[in-house]
Design a protein around this motif. Structure first.
Motif, PDB file in Angstrom:
ATOM      1  N   UNK A 273       1.007  -1.008   0.002  1.00 20.27           N
ATOM      2  CA  UNK A 273      -0.185  -0.001  -0.204  1.00 20.27           C
ATOM      3  C   UNK A 273       0.679   1.020  -0.035  1.00 20.27           C
ATOM      4  N   UNK A 274       0.539   1.990  -1.009  1.00 22.14           N
ATOM      5  CA  UNK A 274       1.347   3.368  -0.964  1.00 22.14           C
ATOM      6  C   UNK A 274       0.394   4.445  -0.757  1.00 22.14           C
ATOM      7  N   UNK A 275       1.080   5.443   0.135  1.00 27.38           N
ATOM      8  CA  UNK A 275       0.292   6.695   0.632  1.00 27.38           C
ATOM      9  C   UNK A 275       0.821   7.844   0.516  1.00 27.38           C
ATOM     10  N   UNK A 276       0.692   8.792  -0.244  1.00 27.10           N
ATOM     11  CA  UNK A 276       1.263  10.261  -0.388  1.00 27.10           C
ATOM     12  C   UNK A 276       0.268  11.059   0.619  1.00 27.10           C
ATOM     13  N   UNK A 277       1.071  11.852   1.028  1.00 32.81           N
ATOM     14  CA  UNK A 277       0.447  12.903   1.797  1.00 32.81           C
ATOM     15  C   UNK A 277       1.109  14.327   1.244  1.00 32.81           C
ATOM     16  N   UNK A 278       0.246  14.998   0.870  1.00 30.56           N
ATOM     17  CA  UNK A 278       0.746  16.141  -0.135  1.00 30.56           C
ATOM     18  C   UNK A 278      -0.023  17.553   0.448  1.00 30.56           C
ATOM     19  N   UNK A 279       0.973  18.727   0.978  1.00 29.09           N
ATOM     20  CA  UNK A 279       0.296  19.832   1.337  1.00 29.09           C
ATOM     21  C   UNK A 279       0.857  21.052   0.505  1.00 29.09           C
ATOM     22  N   UNK A 280       0.304  22.132   0.671  1.00 32.87           N
ATOM     23  CA  UNK A 280       0.844  23.294  -0.062  1.00 32.87           C
ATOM     24  C   UNK A 280       1.256  24.282   0.969  1.00 32.87           C
ATOM     25  N   UNK A 281       1.744  23.835   2.107  1.00 31.92           N
ATOM     26  CA  UNK A 281       1.995  24.678   3.188  1.00 31.92           C
ATOM     27  C   UNK A 281       3.214  25.344   3.048  1.00 31.92           C
ATOM     28  N   UNK A 282       3.970  25.894   4.178  1.00 31.00           N
ATOM     29  CA  UNK A 282       5.073  26.802   4.255  1.00 31.00           C
ATOM     30  C   UNK A 282       6.426  25.823   4.010  1.00 31.00           C
ATOM     31  N   UNK A 283       6.135  24.391   3.954  1.00 31.99           N
ATOM     32  CA  UNK A 283       7.345  23.486   3.776  1.00 31.99           C
ATOM     33  C   UNK A 283       8.481  23.552   4.952  1.00 31.99           C
ATOM     34  N   UNK A 284       9.111  22.538   4.749  1.00 34.14           N
ATOM     35  CA  UNK A 284      10.127  22.250   6.103  1.00 34.14           C
ATOM     36  C   UNK A 284      11.178  22.802   5.798  1.00 34.14           C
ATOM     37  N   UNK A 285      11.890  23.607   6.910  1.00 34.93           N
ATOM     38  CA  UNK A 285      13.227  24.315   6.786  1.00 34.93           C
ATOM     39  C   UNK A 285      14.237  23.251   7.035  1.00 34.93           C
ATOM     40  N   UNK A 286      14.370  22.585   7.976  1.00 34.58           N
ATOM     41  CA  UNK A 286      15.247  21.686   8.424  1.00 34.58           C
ATOM     42  C   UNK A 286      14.618  20.243   8.405  1.00 34.58           C
ATOM     43  N   UNK A 287      14.822  19.370   7.274  1.00 32.96           N
ATOM     44  CA  UNK A 287      14.218  18.162   7.150  1.00 32.96           C
ATOM     45  C   UNK A 287      14.983  17.200   8.104  1.00 32.96           C
ATOM     46  N   UNK A 288      16.138  17.429   8.255  1.00 31.40           N
ATOM     47  CA  UNK A 288      17.145  16.530   9.158  1.00 31.40           C
ATOM     48  C   UNK A 288      16.427  16.549  10.710  1.00 31.40           C
ATOM     49  N   UNK A 289      16.175  17.803  10.848  1.00 33.38           N
ATOM     50  CA  UNK A 289      15.860  18.295  12.318  1.00 33.38           C
ATOM     51  C   UNK A 289      14.342  17.633  12.434  1.00 33.38           C
ATOM     52  N   UNK A 290      13.576  17.626  11.716  1.00 33.87           N
ATOM     53  CA  UNK A 290      11.987  17.206  11.383  1.00 33.87           C
ATOM     54  C   UNK A 290      12.130  15.671  11.750  1.00 33.87           C
ATOM     55  N   UNK A 291      13.243  15.116  11.250  1.00 37.18           N
ATOM     56  CA  UNK A 291      13.232  13.807  11.255  1.00 37.18           C
ATOM     57  C   UNK A 291      13.808  13.129  12.352  1.00 37.18           C
ATOM     58  N   UNK A 292      14.335  14.155  13.464  1.00 36.43           N
ATOM     59  CA  UNK A 292      14.938  13.695  14.596  1.00 36.43           C
ATOM     60  C   UNK A 292      13.848  12.979  15.649  1.00 36.43           C
ATOM     61  N   UNK A 293      14.067  12.207  15.995  1.00 33.86           N
ATOM     62  CA  UNK A 293      13.085  11.491  17.048  1.00 33.86           C
ATOM     63  C   UNK A 293      12.457  12.366  17.916  1.00 33.86           C
ATOM     64  N   UNK A 294      11.379  12.079  18.215  1.00 35.93           N
ATOM     65  CA  UNK A 294      10.467  12.961  19.235  1.00 35.93           C
ATOM     66  C   UNK A 294      11.126  13.147  20.776  1.00 35.93           C
ATOM     67  N   UNK A 295      11.797  11.920  20.638  1.00 33.57           N
ATOM     68  CA  UNK A 295      12.304  11.885  22.063  1.00 33.57           C
ATOM     69  C   UNK A 295      13.429  12.738  22.283  1.00 33.57           C
ATOM     70  N   UNK A 296      14.497  12.940  21.361  1.00 28.30           N
ATOM     71  CA  UNK A 296      15.500  13.857  21.607  1.00 28.30           C
ATOM     72  C   UNK A 296      15.118  15.379  21.250  1.00 28.30           C
TER      73      UNK A 296
END
Lengths: 323, 130
Positions: free
Chosen positions: B68-91
């Motif tokens: 199953x393939x799922x795309x979630x697409x938005x036209x928002x402001x975009x993510x400035x720092x993807x690396x940071x956004x991918x950091x675990x919620x924990x840290x």
């Protein structure tokens, strides 16, 4: 688990058991965020789930009860999904911290290596000219002696710093090590020091037995340091007794001296001088005991100090036998 | 299949449809929950940070395996720092929103494309175990 959370979960469970709708599962998902934030243990969650479920279904007819039990597991699954993720994140975080610590220890080893190397030259110059001054000037023997001793102390500290940083940086390889062999080596190495103070070192063991323990390549330093310590703090002409006893799964080595002993309040602190966040500040201990402790910990052993009932201290190291 | 998400209620709809599709493809209840949780998070991000977006759910196949393939697409402001956004919620200390990193752990494949001022696209895939 707090009452308000239990109440929310109970509501969700009741509605879901009646309607089987996805909205309740979404609410469960949000609830579990809350639970993790409040550090509720997963086992408490599971226990609460069954506690509430049993209450809800207790008046149901058997057929409905059975269906309810099955359907409720979907809610529990939704609840635990986030815990699964949190668990994985936690493991990864620990891996990262472990690697970071390794990095720091390796850096420390390099730093100390270079520092010690660079300090060798100026120390050499100082000790060289001190000898010259001793020969050229008269009436300064006592001062020269004191300076020489201070230089020796600096050199020992540097050597110990190198060893300590190495012990921490290198992943220890645990191999079978014979205690009797090591202790004899230690006594030989410290012969001149012990003879200077006319201290007799008695090693009590059975030469027919093998005292094999699990140890790293640095184990000799642990014993070197506690015996050196014993000699340092023993009065002239006294005896240092070293014994090895069988503790079942471990061999315990004790080094008994006739010095002043270690006051109770320092018994733990002397080993922790270089540990962060632990009370330290004990004068005159150097790195010796810190090295001993680090090495002993690597071998999963124990190190501690007791009082010698006849006056003085008994330093003990127990290490797991090599099996 | 395309679903427009504008509010939190739409997230429930998206979950329902994704689960139904996953069930149809033969995913077990645990995988269905994984998929639903992942889509929840991604949809929540779109609603919270971009005011809404589109979810596309497709059946895909590769080397005989269904997924199953799922795309979630938005036209928002975009993510400035993807690396940071991918950091675990924990840290990242955000009190565990799971977010992107959690969605990535739950699914088998994860891709993210983002452009400041333009929007964000996330693609996740779950393969059916053989």
């Amino acid at each position: 688990m707090e009452e308000d959370l239990k109440r929310r979960y109970r509501e969700i469970l009741e509605i879901y058991l009646r309607r089987g709708n996805e909205e309740e599962l979404y609410k469960t998902s949000l609830l579990s965020k809350e639970l993790i934030k409040r550090h509720i243990d997963p086992d408490e969650i599971v226990a609460t789930h069954f506690e509430i479920l049993n209450e809800i279904i207790k008046n149901m007819p058997p057929g409905q009860m059975y269906r309810a039990y099955n359907n409720a597991s979907t809610v529990l699954l939704e609840l635990m999904m986030r815990y699964a993720i949190a668990y994985h994140e936690y493991i990864d975080m620990h891996k990262r911290l472990y690697l970071k610590e390794r990095e720091i220890n390796e850096f420390l080893e390099l730093f100390i290596d270079i520092l010690a190397h660079d300090l060798k030259n100026p120390l050499f110059i100082i000790s060289g000219y001190i000898e010259v001054i001793g020969e050229v000037c008269s009436g300064v023997t006592e001062y020269i002696d004191k300076i020489r001793k201070a230089i020796d102390k600096i050199q020992k500290l540097l050597e110990d710093a190198k060893i300590y940083s190495k012990v921490r940086a290198v992943e220890p390889e645990l191999k079978p090590v014979d205690l009797a062999t090591i202790l004899n080596e230690v006594i030989t190495e410290l012969k001149s020091k012990s003879m200077e103070k006319r201290i007799l070192i008695n090693l009590d063991y059975d030469p027919k037995l093998k005292y094999e323990v699990k140890g790293s390549q640095f184990l000799i330093h642990a014993f070197l340091n506690i015996v050196d310590n014993a000699i340092k703090y023993s009065p002239e002409g006294s005896t240092v007794e070293i014994s090895i006893t069988d503790q079942g799964d471990e061999w315990k080595t004790c080094v008994k001296d006739q010095g002043e002993g270690v006051p109770d309040k320092f018994k733990k602190r002397i080993f922790n001088r270089f540990t962060r966040g632990v009370e330290g500040g004990i004068k005159g201990s150097g790195l010796g005991l810190a090295i001993a402790k680090a090495v002993v910990m690597q071998s999963r052993g124990k190190i501690w100090v007791e009082d010698n009932p006849e006056g003085g201290a008994v330093f003990c190291i127990s290490l797991p036998k090599w099996k | 299949m395309e679903i427009r998400i504008d509010s939190e209620y739409d997230i429930v709809t998206a979950r329902t449809i994704a689960k139904a599709e996953a069930k149809r493809l033969g995913f077990n209840i645990v995988d269905q929950t994984r998929i639903a949780t992942a889509i929840s998070e991604l949809a929540r991000n779109a609603v919270t940070y971009a005011g809404g977006g589109i979810i596309k759910i497709n059946e895909i196949e590769k080397e005989g395996r269904k997924g199953i393939e799922i795309w979630v697409i938005d036209e928002g402001p975009g993510i400035e720092d993807i690396e940071l956004a991918l950091t675990d919620g924990w840290s990242s200390g955000e009190g565990l929103g799971i977010g992107l990193s959690g969605a990535r752990r739950l699914m088998d494949e994860f891709e993210i494309y983002s452009e400041i001022g333009k929007g964000t696209k996330v693609r996740v895939v779950k393969w059916k175990r053989t």
